[in-house]
Enzyme design. Structure first.
Site, mmCIF file in Angstrom:
data_model
loop_
_atom_site.group_PDB
_atom_site.id
_atom_site.type_symbol
_atom_site.label_atom_id
_atom_site.label_comp_id
_atom_site.label_asym_id
_atom_site.label_seq_id
_atom_site.Cartn_x
_atom_site.Cartn_y
_atom_site.Cartn_z
ATOM 1 N N THR A 15 42.484 37.174 40.290
ATOM 2 C CA THR A 15 42.000 37.016 41.863
ATOM 3 C C THR A 15 42.890 37.960 42.672
ATOM 4 O O THR A 15 44.221 38.168 42.381
ATOM 5 C CB THR A 15 42.544 35.478 41.985
ATOM 6 O OG1 THR A 15 41.529 34.788 41.474
ATOM 7 C CG2 THR A 15 42.687 35.065 43.451
ATOM 8 N N LYS A 47 37.333 31.782 46.497
ATOM 9 C CA LYS A 47 38.633 31.220 46.389
ATOM 10 C C LYS A 47 39.450 31.204 47.932
ATOM 11 O O LYS A 47 40.428 30.882 47.924
ATOM 12 C CB LYS A 47 39.235 32.349 45.635
ATOM 13 C CG LYS A 47 38.801 32.367 44.431
ATOM 14 C CD LYS A 47 39.168 33.676 43.573
ATOM 15 C CE LYS A 47 38.471 33.895 42.293
ATOM 16 N NZ LYS A 47 38.904 35.112 41.536
ATOM 17 N N GLY A 59 43.811 30.146 50.718
ATOM 18 C CA GLY A 59 43.350 31.120 49.463
ATOM 19 C C GLY A 59 44.104 30.689 48.341
ATOM 20 O O GLY A 59 45.271 30.441 48.588
ATOM 21 N N SER A 138 46.651 38.967 40.953
ATOM 22 C CA SER A 138 46.684 40.041 40.038
ATOM 23 C C SER A 138 46.676 41.125 40.950
ATOM 24 O O SER A 138 47.073 42.323 40.394
ATOM 25 C CB SER A 138 45.690 40.087 38.745
ATOM 26 O OG SER A 138 44.346 40.247 39.319
ATOM 27 N N ALA A 170 40.281 46.123 44.158
ATOM 28 C CA ALA A 170 39.297 45.851 43.050
ATOM 29 C C ALA A 170 39.103 47.286 42.477
ATOM 30 O O ALA A 170 38.582 47.256 41.225
ATOM 31 C CB ALA A 170 38.085 45.379 44.119
ATOM 32 N N CYS A 173 42.439 47.065 40.192
ATOM 33 C CA CYS A 173 42.986 45.973 39.127
ATOM 34 C C CYS A 173 41.693 45.400 38.508
ATOM 35 O O CYS A 173 40.746 45.072 39.124
ATOM 36 C CB CYS A 173 43.516 44.769 40.252
ATOM 37 S SG CYS A 173 43.491 43.220 39.179
ATOM 38 N N THR A 176 40.147 42.019 39.461
ATOM 39 C CA THR A 176 39.657 41.664 40.992
ATOM 40 C C THR A 176 38.366 42.477 40.858
ATOM 41 O O THR A 176 38.279 43.425 40.507
ATOM 42 C CB THR A 176 40.661 42.401 41.724
ATOM 43 O OG1 THR A 176 41.877 41.806 41.538
ATOM 44 C CG2 THR A 176 39.923 42.343 43.149
#
Length: 185
Positions: A15, A47, A59, A138, A170, A173, A176
């Site tokens: 996330t 989320k 969130g 993360s 994104a 990670c 993500t």
């Protein structure tokens, strides 16, 4: 005596939640990926949510059921304290830390309204970031670093800053993804 091998603990990872405040609005985004060990099990999780008559954005990162429980508890506090986010967050953090059941919940939360931006944790933390930029999860370091740089070094609109920062997170990670939910006040 025969010993049954124990199953490795199942761990949910991932996330990235990012919130950025400009002079006139706040934008919050969260990715959609849910991971169990090394497998992606969901791509479009939501989320980031609106609560308390759509006046507050939350969130969360961590165990989904735990985060949803905490969101409900925050909303109860908001009802009790007439929408005062700071007071409600402090009371939630106090309960979270002290309550035998709640302290087992594993999640982090960002909550924002028109005035406040707060990171809330189970350690009793209620932190308001200095610059109006905060991220959890993360991919938090990548998202927050890119949002901070873009906020200070470009003329991009705050929503675009959040979009680009989440794309960067994104791309770096593995926990993500680029299926982003964005809400703004």
């Amino acid at each position: 005596m025969f010993h049954q091998p124990t199953q490795p603990s199942l761990r949910f990872h991932g996330t990235t939640i990012l919130a950025v405040r400009s002079e006139d609005r706040v934008v919050m985004a969260g990715d959609g990926q849910v991971t169990l060990n090394n497998t992606v099990i969901k791509h479009n999780a939501r989320k980031v949510r609106r609560i308390y008559n759509d006046a507050i954005l939350v969130g969360f990162a961590g165990a989904t059921a735990d985060a949803l429980t905490l969101t409900e508890k925050l909303e109860q506090k908001l009802e009790r304290y007439n929408g005062n986010l700071t007071r409600s967050a402090v009371e939630l953090a106090r309960d979270w830390r002290a309550d035998k059941y709640l302290r087992r919940l594993e999640a982090l939360m960002i909550a924002v309204d028109g005035k406040s931006m707060l990171l809330i944790s189970g350690n009793g933390d209620v932190i308001e970031p200095d610059e109006g930029i905060v991220a959890i999860g993360s991919g938090a370091v990548a998202a927050q670093a890119s949002a901070t740089a873009l906020f200070h070094q470009t003329e991009l609109d705050v929503r675009r800053i959040v979009e680009v920062s989440m794309q960067i997170a994104a791309s770096l990670c593995v926990f993500t993804n680029d299926r982003i939910t964005i809400e703004e006040i």
